[in-house]
Scaffold this motif. Structure first.
Motif, PDB file in Angstrom:
ATOM      1  N   GLU A   1       5.946  -1.374   8.599  1.00 59.10           N
ATOM      2  CA  GLU A   1       4.721  -0.628   8.308  1.00 59.10           C
ATOM      3  C   GLU A   1       4.976   0.447   7.252  1.00 59.10           C
ATOM      4  OE1 GLU A   1       3.658   0.680  12.238  1.00 59.10           O
ATOM      5  OE2 GLU A   1       2.341  -1.052  12.569  1.00 59.10           O
ATOM      6  N   GLU A   2       6.126   1.103   7.336  1.00 56.04           N
ATOM      7  CA  GLU A   2       6.473   2.125   6.342  1.00 56.04           C
ATOM      8  C   GLU A   2       6.652   1.497   4.962  1.00 56.04           C
ATOM      9  OE1 GLU A   2       9.956   4.004   7.945  1.00 56.04           O
ATOM     10  OE2 GLU A   2       8.796   5.186   9.393  1.00 56.04           O
ATOM     11  N   ARG A   3       7.304   0.345   4.911  1.00 60.44           N
ATOM     12  CA  ARG A   3       7.498  -0.345   3.631  1.00 60.44           C
ATOM     13  C   ARG A   3       6.167  -0.760   3.035  1.00 60.44           C
ATOM     14  NH1 ARG A   3      12.127  -4.794   3.732  1.00 60.44           N
ATOM     15  NH2 ARG A   3      11.839  -4.597   1.490  1.00 60.44           N
ATOM     16  N   ILE A   4       5.277  -1.260   3.865  1.00 63.05           N
ATOM     17  CA  ILE A   4       3.960  -1.685   3.374  1.00 63.05           C
ATOM     18  C   ILE A   4       3.190  -0.487   2.831  1.00 63.05           C
ATOM     19  CG2 ILE A   4       1.703  -2.559   4.098  1.00 63.05           C
ATOM     20  CD1 ILE A   4       3.232  -4.474   5.982  1.00 63.05           C
ATOM     21  N   ALA A   5       3.232   0.632   3.534  1.00 61.39           N
ATOM     22  CA  ALA A   5       2.540   1.833   3.060  1.00 61.39           C
ATOM     23  C   ALA A   5       3.110   2.280   1.714  1.00 61.39           C
ATOM     24  CB  ALA A   5       2.663   2.949   4.088  1.00 61.39           C
ATOM     25  N   TYR A   6       4.438   2.272   1.584  1.00 58.20           N
ATOM     26  CA  TYR A   6       5.075   2.658   0.325  1.00 58.20           C
ATOM     27  C   TYR A   6       4.684   1.684  -0.785  1.00 58.20           C
ATOM     28  CZ  TYR A   6       8.665   3.497  -3.173  1.00 58.20           C
ATOM     29  OH  TYR A   6       9.321   3.747  -4.356  1.00 58.20           O
ATOM     30  N   GLN A   7       4.677   0.398  -0.494  1.00 61.43           N
ATOM     31  CA  GLN A   7       4.305  -0.604  -1.493  1.00 61.43           C
ATOM     32  C   GLN A   7       2.850  -0.451  -1.909  1.00 61.43           C
ATOM     33  OE1 GLN A   7       5.456  -4.350   0.248  1.00 61.43           O
ATOM     34  NE2 GLN A   7       7.607  -4.087  -0.286  1.00 61.43           N
ATOM     35  N   ASP A   8       1.974  -0.142  -0.958  1.00 64.10           N
ATOM     36  CA  ASP A   8       0.564   0.094  -1.301  1.00 64.10           C
ATOM     37  C   ASP A   8       0.415   1.259  -2.267  1.00 64.10           C
ATOM     38  OD1 ASP A   8      -0.345  -2.014   0.244  1.00 64.10           O
ATOM     39  OD2 ASP A   8      -0.964  -0.761   1.944  1.00 64.10           O
ATOM     40  N   GLU A   9       1.159   2.335  -2.019  1.00 66.92           N
ATOM     41  CA  GLU A   9       1.116   3.493  -2.923  1.00 66.92           C
ATOM     42  C   GLU A   9       1.624   3.118  -4.310  1.00 66.92           C
ATOM     43  OE1 GLU A   9       3.246   6.770  -1.217  1.00 66.92           O
ATOM     44  OE2 GLU A   9       1.973   6.818   0.572  1.00 66.92           O
ATOM     45  N   THR A  10       2.705   2.357  -4.343  1.00 64.10           N
ATOM     46  CA  THR A  10       3.288   1.940  -5.618  1.00 64.10           C
ATOM     47  C   THR A  10       2.323   1.044  -6.386  1.00 64.10           C
ATOM     48  OG1 THR A  10       5.512   2.087  -4.684  1.00 64.10           O
ATOM     49  CG2 THR A  10       5.255   0.789  -6.704  1.00 64.10           C
ATOM     50  N   ILE A  11       1.718   0.105  -5.694  1.00 62.95           N
ATOM     51  CA  ILE A  11       0.760  -0.794  -6.335  1.00 62.95           C
ATOM     52  C   ILE A  11      -0.428  -0.013  -6.884  1.00 62.95           C
ATOM     53  CG2 ILE A  11      -0.931  -2.628  -5.873  1.00 62.95           C
ATOM     54  CD1 ILE A  11       1.188  -3.817  -3.934  1.00 62.95           C
ATOM     55  N   GLU A  12      -0.920   0.961  -6.154  1.00 61.45           N
ATOM     56  CA  GLU A  12      -2.047   1.772  -6.622  1.00 61.45           C
ATOM     57  C   GLU A  12      -1.655   2.575  -7.866  1.00 61.45           C
ATOM     58  OE1 GLU A  12      -5.708   3.198  -7.187  1.00 61.45           O
ATOM     59  OE2 GLU A  12      -5.145   1.601  -5.803  1.00 61.45           O
ATOM     60  N   ALA A  13      -0.456   3.143  -7.854  1.00 62.69           N
ATOM     61  CA  ALA A  13       0.004   3.908  -9.018  1.00 62.69           C
ATOM     62  C   ALA A  13       0.140   2.995 -10.240  1.00 62.69           C
ATOM     63  CB  ALA A  13       1.337   4.584  -8.707  1.00 62.69           C
ATOM     64  N   LEU A  14       0.687   1.806 -10.040  1.00 69.40           N
ATOM     65  CA  LEU A  14       0.814   0.857 -11.154  1.00 69.40           C
ATOM     66  C   LEU A  14      -0.557   0.425 -11.664  1.00 69.40           C
ATOM     67  CD1 LEU A  14       3.751  -1.343  -9.818  1.00 69.40           C
ATOM     68  CD2 LEU A  14       3.824   0.244 -11.749  1.00 69.40           C
ATOM     69  N   ASN A  15      -1.489   0.212 -10.750  1.00 65.41           N
ATOM     70  CA  ASN A  15      -2.841  -0.177 -11.151  1.00 65.41           C
ATOM     71  C   ASN A  15      -3.496   0.908 -12.005  1.00 65.41           C
ATOM     72  OD1 ASN A  15      -5.161  -1.871 -11.144  1.00 65.41           O
ATOM     73  ND2 ASN A  15      -6.064  -0.533  -9.586  1.00 65.41           N
ATOM     74  N   GLN A  16      -3.331   2.158 -11.614  1.00 73.62           N
ATOM     75  CA  GLN A  16      -3.888   3.261 -12.402  1.00 73.62           C
ATOM     76  C   GLN A  16      -3.250   3.327 -13.786  1.00 73.62           C
ATOM     77  OE1 GLN A  16      -3.478   6.816 -10.043  1.00 73.62           O
ATOM     78  NE2 GLN A  16      -4.957   6.132  -8.516  1.00 73.62           N
ATOM     79  N   THR A  17      -1.954   3.108 -13.848  1.00 74.74           N
ATOM     80  CA  THR A  17      -1.256   3.127 -15.131  1.00 74.74           C
ATOM     81  C   THR A  17      -1.758   2.007 -16.030  1.00 74.74           C
ATOM     82  OG1 THR A  17       0.712   4.080 -14.110  1.00 74.74           O
ATOM     83  CG2 THR A  17       1.010   2.983 -16.239  1.00 74.74           C
TER      84      THR A  17
END
Length: 71
Positions: free
Chosen positions: A14-30
């Protein structure tokens, strides 16, 4: 004991998924910002190309097509 191991593994996933979601959102914004910048630069390049073509067309007409400065 097995329940603790499964619970620990689930928590870690669950922690990995949450971290990956944050990373994906940051990449999407970029990527979104970069596409906006690419679109802006593309429009600017097209505008400059059009202006250069106009200047080249006027230069090809020669000085006879230009109005003297006193007009």
């Amino acid at each position: 004991m097995a329940d603790d191991t499964v619970s620990t593994r689930i928590t870690a996933l669950e922690e990995r998924i949450a971290y990956q979601d944050e990373t994906i959102e940051a990449l999407n914004q970029t990527i979104t910002k970069q596409w906006a910048q690419i679109d802006k630069l593309t429009r600017l390049a097209e505008t400059l190309t059009d202006r250069l073509r106009d200047i080249e067309a006027k230069a090809a007409q020669g000085p006879a097509a230009e109005r003297p400065p006193h007009y």
